[in-house]
Design an enzyme around this catalytic site. Sequence first.
Site, PDB file in Angstrom:
ATOM      1  N   ARG A  79      -7.113   2.688  28.065  1.00  9.37           N
ATOM      2  CA  ARG A  79      -6.737   2.271  26.721  1.00  9.37           C
ATOM      3  C   ARG A  79      -5.254   2.513  26.527  1.00  9.37           C
ATOM      4  O   ARG A  79      -4.795   3.651  26.663  1.00  9.37           O
ATOM      5  CB  ARG A  79      -7.555   3.130  25.739  1.00  9.37           C
ATOM      6  CG  ARG A  79      -7.901   2.450  24.475  1.00  9.37           C
ATOM      7  CD  ARG A  79      -8.926   3.243  23.723  1.00  9.37           C
ATOM      8  NE  ARG A  79      -8.470   4.549  23.311  1.00  9.37           N
ATOM      9  CZ  ARG A  79      -8.791   5.111  22.154  1.00  9.37           C
ATOM     10  NH1 ARG A  79      -9.564   4.472  21.311  1.00  9.37           N
ATOM     11  NH2 ARG A  79      -8.377   6.312  21.842  1.00  9.37           N
ATOM     12  N   THR A 112      -1.358   0.474  21.508  1.00  6.44           N
ATOM     13  CA  THR A 112      -2.126  -0.645  20.921  1.00  6.44           C
ATOM     14  C   THR A 112      -3.619  -0.335  20.841  1.00  6.44           C
ATOM     15  O   THR A 112      -4.352  -1.009  20.123  1.00  6.44           O
ATOM     16  CB  THR A 112      -1.968  -1.908  21.783  1.00  6.44           C
ATOM     17  OG1 THR A 112      -2.542  -1.641  23.080  1.00  6.44           O
ATOM     18  CG2 THR A 112      -0.512  -2.281  21.964  1.00  6.44           C
ATOM     19  N   ASP A 121      -9.545  13.302  30.397  1.00  5.29           N
ATOM     20  CA  ASP A 121      -8.701  14.482  30.620  1.00  5.29           C
ATOM     21  C   ASP A 121      -9.548  15.753  30.717  1.00  5.29           C
ATOM     22  O   ASP A 121      -9.270  16.636  31.538  1.00  5.29           O
ATOM     23  CB  ASP A 121      -7.689  14.634  29.485  1.00  5.29           C
ATOM     24  CG  ASP A 121      -6.541  13.630  29.615  1.00  5.29           C
ATOM     25  OD1 ASP A 121      -6.337  13.116  30.727  1.00  5.29           O
ATOM     26  OD2 ASP A 121      -5.873  13.365  28.602  1.00  5.29           O
ATOM     27  N   ASP A 123     -10.302  13.910  24.551  1.00  4.71           N
ATOM     28  CA  ASP A 123     -10.142  12.877  25.585  1.00  4.71           C
ATOM     29  C   ASP A 123     -11.087  13.192  26.748  1.00  4.71           C
ATOM     30  O   ASP A 123     -10.895  14.168  27.484  1.00  4.71           O
ATOM     31  CB  ASP A 123      -8.685  12.849  26.074  1.00  4.71           C
ATOM     32  CG  ASP A 123      -8.434  11.661  26.976  1.00  4.71           C
ATOM     33  OD1 ASP A 123      -7.581  10.834  26.645  1.00  4.71           O
ATOM     34  OD2 ASP A 123      -9.118  11.551  28.029  1.00  4.71           O
TER      35      ASP A 123
END
Length: 209
Positions: A104, A108, A203, A200
Amino acid sequence: MSKVTQIKHPLILHKLSLIRDKNTGSKDFRELVEEVAMLMAYEVTRDLETEEVEVETPICKTICQMLSGKKVAIVPILRAGLGMVGGMLKLIPAAKVGHIGLYRDEKTLKPVEYFCKLPQDIGEREVIVTDPMLATGGSAGDAIELLKKKGAKSIRLMCLIAAPEGIKKVTERHPDVDVYIGSLDEKLNENGYIVPGLGDAGDRLYGTK
Ligand code: PRP
Ligand code: URA
């Protein structure tokens, strides 16, 4: 119309709480994601077809049920979806595994494709797309689109945590795809992260932040 199923098993709820905890390190995070994926796979495959087969037990012959019909393909969305594959293969060891690489864009929030390798017979398989997070729904929607272009006809999506925005987007774009989730969270924040979510997923799985 897509069917959206939240799997509310106590073991899944418990493990999701541990996964969400910011103090859970990568080793435990990886193990828990794999365990939850295995538990969810049990429910996601509930409607797979079976057929009668004759089995000879040490006592006598008997008629039993075994899987028949379409074979399964598991397709993780890289990177984070990969963390769910091991758990699912424990339950469905004969499944083939395809990979779709999407990330991603941070500004944006639009998905960018960088890899796609699928089993050749994807069109004949029951496809289960895996990704822990369904946020805006852009990544899952694009992955499903790509699978359809490559010939997949029967697709279901499995995510640990979903935002209402992601569910809406994917089910409107792909009404033929059923969605299985472990938790429906509140919303997305201004950075496109699921609230309360788990941060995340990629991560936290791979210790990259
Ligand atoms: C995360 C996650 C999904 C996507 C969800 O991946 O694993 O693929 O974001 O967001 P969306 O629904 O708004 O598209 P990310 O792009 O961070 O890549 P990674 O798995 O490599 O970390
Ligand atoms: N991707 C993640 O890993 N987490 C989120 O909350 C949203 C997208």
